[in-house]
Design a protein around this motif. Structure first.
Motif, PDB file in Angstrom:
ATOM      1  N   GLY A 166       0.931  -1.147   0.037  1.00 55.03           N
ATOM      2  CA  GLY A 166       0.147   0.144  -0.155  1.00 55.03           C
ATOM      3  C   GLY A 166       0.864   1.519  -0.183  1.00 55.03           C
ATOM      4  N   ALA A 167       0.033   2.390   0.127  1.00 56.70           N
ATOM      5  CA  ALA A 167       0.832   3.513   0.278  1.00 56.70           C
ATOM      6  C   ALA A 167       1.778   3.681   1.577  1.00 56.70           C
ATOM      7  CB  ALA A 167      -0.097   4.602   0.440  1.00 56.70           C
ATOM      8  N   ARG A 168       2.872   4.486   1.488  1.00 61.55           N
ATOM      9  CA  ARG A 168       3.954   4.702   2.424  1.00 61.55           C
ATOM     10  C   ARG A 168       3.577   5.760   3.576  1.00 61.55           C
ATOM     11  NH1 ARG A 168       9.759   5.040  -0.105  1.00 61.55           N
ATOM     12  NH2 ARG A 168       9.084   3.264  -0.581  1.00 61.55           N
ATOM     13  N   THR A 205      -1.735  -4.955  -2.585  1.00 61.43           N
ATOM     14  CA  THR A 205      -2.862  -4.469  -1.581  1.00 61.43           C
ATOM     15  C   THR A 205      -2.868  -3.174  -1.416  1.00 61.43           C
ATOM     16  OG1 THR A 205      -1.531  -4.783   0.235  1.00 61.43           O
ATOM     17  CG2 THR A 205      -2.905  -6.680  -0.291  1.00 61.43           C
ATOM     18  N   GLY A 206      -3.785  -2.413  -0.683  1.00 60.35           N
ATOM     19  CA  GLY A 206      -3.783  -1.293  -0.520  1.00 60.35           C
ATOM     20  C   GLY A 206      -4.092  -0.180  -1.703  1.00 60.35           C
ATOM     21  N   GLY A 207      -3.552   1.127  -1.348  1.00 56.42           N
ATOM     22  CA  GLY A 207      -3.456   2.204  -2.565  1.00 56.42           C
ATOM     23  C   GLY A 207      -2.957   1.817  -3.842  1.00 56.42           C
ATOM     24  N   VAL A 208      -2.160   0.715  -4.034  1.00 58.68           N
ATOM     25  CA  VAL A 208      -1.592   0.212  -5.306  1.00 58.68           C
ATOM     26  C   VAL A 208      -2.769  -0.420  -5.941  1.00 58.68           C
ATOM     27  CG1 VAL A 208       0.056  -1.118  -6.456  1.00 58.68           C
ATOM     28  CG2 VAL A 208       0.543   0.201  -4.598  1.00 58.68           C
ATOM     29  N   PHE A 229      -7.709  -4.642  -1.481  1.00 63.28           N
ATOM     30  CA  PHE A 229      -7.525  -3.415  -0.731  1.00 63.28           C
ATOM     31  C   PHE A 229      -7.215  -3.437   0.811  1.00 63.28           C
ATOM     32  CE2 PHE A 229      -8.960   0.523   1.285  1.00 63.28           C
ATOM     33  CZ  PHE A 229      -8.221   1.494   0.599  1.00 63.28           C
ATOM     34  N   ALA A 230      -8.057  -3.970   1.410  1.00 63.37           N
ATOM     35  CA  ALA A 230      -7.696  -4.331   2.924  1.00 63.37           C
ATOM     36  C   ALA A 230      -7.587  -5.926   2.859  1.00 63.37           C
ATOM     37  CB  ALA A 230      -8.824  -3.743   3.794  1.00 63.37           C
ATOM     38  N   GLY A 231      -6.824  -5.995   4.119  1.00 58.03           N
ATOM     39  CA  GLY A 231      -6.610  -7.232   4.428  1.00 58.03           C
ATOM     40  C   GLY A 231      -7.741  -8.301   4.782  1.00 58.03           C
ATOM     41  N   PRO A 232      -7.698  -9.545   4.495  1.00 55.11           N
ATOM     42  CA  PRO A 232      -8.605 -10.470   4.919  1.00 55.11           C
ATOM     43  C   PRO A 232      -9.227 -10.445   6.430  1.00 55.11           C
ATOM     44  CG  PRO A 232      -7.037 -11.557   3.470  1.00 55.11           C
ATOM     45  CD  PRO A 232      -6.531 -10.457   3.941  1.00 55.11           C
ATOM     46  N   ARG A 233      -8.035 -10.285   7.257  1.00 55.16           N
ATOM     47  CA  ARG A 233      -8.422 -10.423   8.811  1.00 55.16           C
ATOM     48  C   ARG A 233      -9.122  -9.073   9.075  1.00 55.16           C
ATOM     49  NH1 ARG A 233      -3.298 -10.234  12.731  1.00 55.16           N
ATOM     50  NH2 ARG A 233      -2.852  -8.455  11.724  1.00 55.16           N
ATOM     51  N   VAL A 234      -8.675  -8.054   8.507  1.00 58.59           N
ATOM     52  CA  VAL A 234      -9.523  -6.677   8.674  1.00 58.59           C
ATOM     53  C   VAL A 234     -10.969  -6.641   8.181  1.00 58.59           C
ATOM     54  CG1 VAL A 234      -9.358  -4.077   8.211  1.00 58.59           C
ATOM     55  CG2 VAL A 234      -7.214  -5.143   8.488  1.00 58.59           C
ATOM     56  N   GLY A 246     -10.141 -19.214   0.128  1.00 52.76           N
ATOM     57  CA  GLY A 246      -9.204 -18.470  -1.010  1.00 52.76           C
ATOM     58  C   GLY A 246      -9.728 -17.153  -1.330  1.00 52.76           C
ATOM     59  N   PHE A 247     -10.481 -16.620  -0.401  1.00 50.50           N
ATOM     60  CA  PHE A 247     -10.886 -15.179  -0.578  1.00 50.50           C
ATOM     61  C   PHE A 247      -9.895 -14.091  -0.847  1.00 50.50           C
ATOM     62  CE2 PHE A 247     -12.200 -10.913   1.068  1.00 50.50           C
ATOM     63  CZ  PHE A 247     -13.220 -10.627   0.213  1.00 50.50           C
ATOM     64  N   GLN A 248      -9.690 -13.353  -1.966  1.00 51.63           N
ATOM     65  CA  GLN A 248      -8.697 -12.312  -2.444  1.00 51.63           C
ATOM     66  C   GLN A 248      -7.520 -13.097  -3.065  1.00 51.63           C
ATOM     67  OE1 GLN A 248      -8.043  -9.737   1.026  1.00 51.63           O
ATOM     68  NE2 GLN A 248      -9.320  -8.348   0.062  1.00 51.63           N
ATOM     69  N   ARG A 249      -7.950 -14.271  -3.168  1.00 53.78           N
ATOM     70  CA  ARG A 249      -6.515 -15.019  -4.073  1.00 53.78           C
ATOM     71  C   ARG A 249      -6.763 -15.000  -5.545  1.00 53.78           C
ATOM     72  NH1 ARG A 249      -1.955 -15.375  -0.921  1.00 53.78           N
ATOM     73  NH2 ARG A 249      -2.568 -15.764   1.007  1.00 53.78           N
TER      74      ARG A 249
END
Length: 315
Positions: A166-168, A205-208, A229-234, A246-249
């Motif tokens: 994501g963004a720095r 992931t993220g802003g990219v 964009f956001a991780g599976p745990r979030v 397999g979500f987001q794979r």
């Protein structure tokens, strides 16, 4: 302690000097636990032979396996202010940058290069996760924009390998502003009638993902790559529901229309070359088998005069 441990054992150890063993001599597969010799893994493009798990590759290794003869031209990118916000958390941001530069030997997370893939000239930008998690900052944004403008100037396809967390955060709003900047640069490539192909690697992931990584004319993903964009745990903690297997794979996303194709790393070169030829309306290369002259037809035996007279009489 006694004289055996103090005197005898050190003398015995001195007879056989300790041999230094490289730390990465063997690599363990994250999925199956298979141990693979590092040189064999590198020769297999960092794909574990047993499970097919695609390990991350740094930018130079990626370009070496991608480009013809492993050769490419590095495109210089503009320099930026190293620490515009004078950010500090547990460490100074400048110290983190020095550590990342020493670890990778590169100035930032994105390397831009020009070369050929199966004789098709291209401009390639590779995001390196080893440099601060491939995070998007001002330097990375300038590299993406420079790659896009180089592709327009040279009238070449633009291929981007995305790998980022994501963004720095150390650059605050300045890193977030790279999302619209890179989006505009991608639009310039498309307005010039040039292909923009994105290869999503693990992880993206993220802003990219919210900007240039999902704007390709063709979206390719490596097998098993985490894309979102956001991780599976979030997401699970937010919606308080269990996510599908397999979500987001990459395979799940292809089934649901977010990715066009999932391509094994061994087939990536041929796939990218074929897509660039198709989108640039270039002819397919002539294969060696097609250049071989056709075998001459066997000569028919000459008829005798008696045979022709017999045939005429029969008619």
């Amino acid at each position: 302690m006694n004289w055996i441990e103090n005197v005898v054992r050190p003398k015995i150890r001195g007879l056989w000097p300790k041999r230094e063993v490289p730390e990465n001599l063997w690599v363990k597969c994250p999925e199956t636990g298979e141990m693979v010799f590092h040189q064999d893994l590198e020769a297999n493009q960092f794909v574990f032979p047993g499970s097919g798990y695609h390990q991350r590759m740094d930018a130079p290794t990626r370009l070496r396996h991608l480009m013809d003869d492993g050769a490419w031209e590095t495109i210089p990118t503009p320099s930026v202010v190293a620490d515009p916000l004078r950010f500090r958390d547990e460490r100074r941001y400048t110290d983190r940058l020095k550590t990342a530069k020493a670890k990778t030997g590169r100035e930032d997370a994105v390397v831009v290069a020009a070369g050929a893939i199966e004789a098709v000239p291209v401009v390639v930008a590779v995001q390196d996760f080893d440099f601060m998690g491939g995070s998007l900052g001002m330097a990375a944004g300038e590299a993406i924009v420079t790659g896009a403008r180089t592709a327009v100037e040279r009238h070449l396809p633009y291929i981007l390998f995305a790998a980022s967390g994501g963004a720095r955060m150390q650059e605050g709003i300045l890193s977030l502003m790279q999302m619209p900047r890179t989006t505009v640069a991608v639009e310039e490539v498309k307005e010039a009638g040039l292909p923009y192909v994105v290869v999503l690697t693990n992880p993206t992931t993220g802003g990219v993902t919210a900007s240039y990584a999902m704007l390709g004319d063709v979206q390719i993903a490596e097998p098993g790559a985490l894309i979102g964009f956001a991780g599976p745990r979030v997401i699970e903690q937010t919606i308080r529901e269990k996510l599908p297997e397999g979500f987001q794979r990459s395979e799940y996303l292809m089934e649901h229309g977010m990715v066009d194709m999932v391509v094994h790393r061994h087939e990536l070169r041929a796939t990218l070359a074929r897509l660039c030829r198709l989108l640039m309306k270039q002819p397919e290369p002539v294969r060696a088998a097609e250049l071989e002259p056709a075998e001459p037809a066997p000569e028919q035996p000459a008829r005798a005069e008696g045979d022709s007279e017999t045939a005429s009489a029969a008619a």
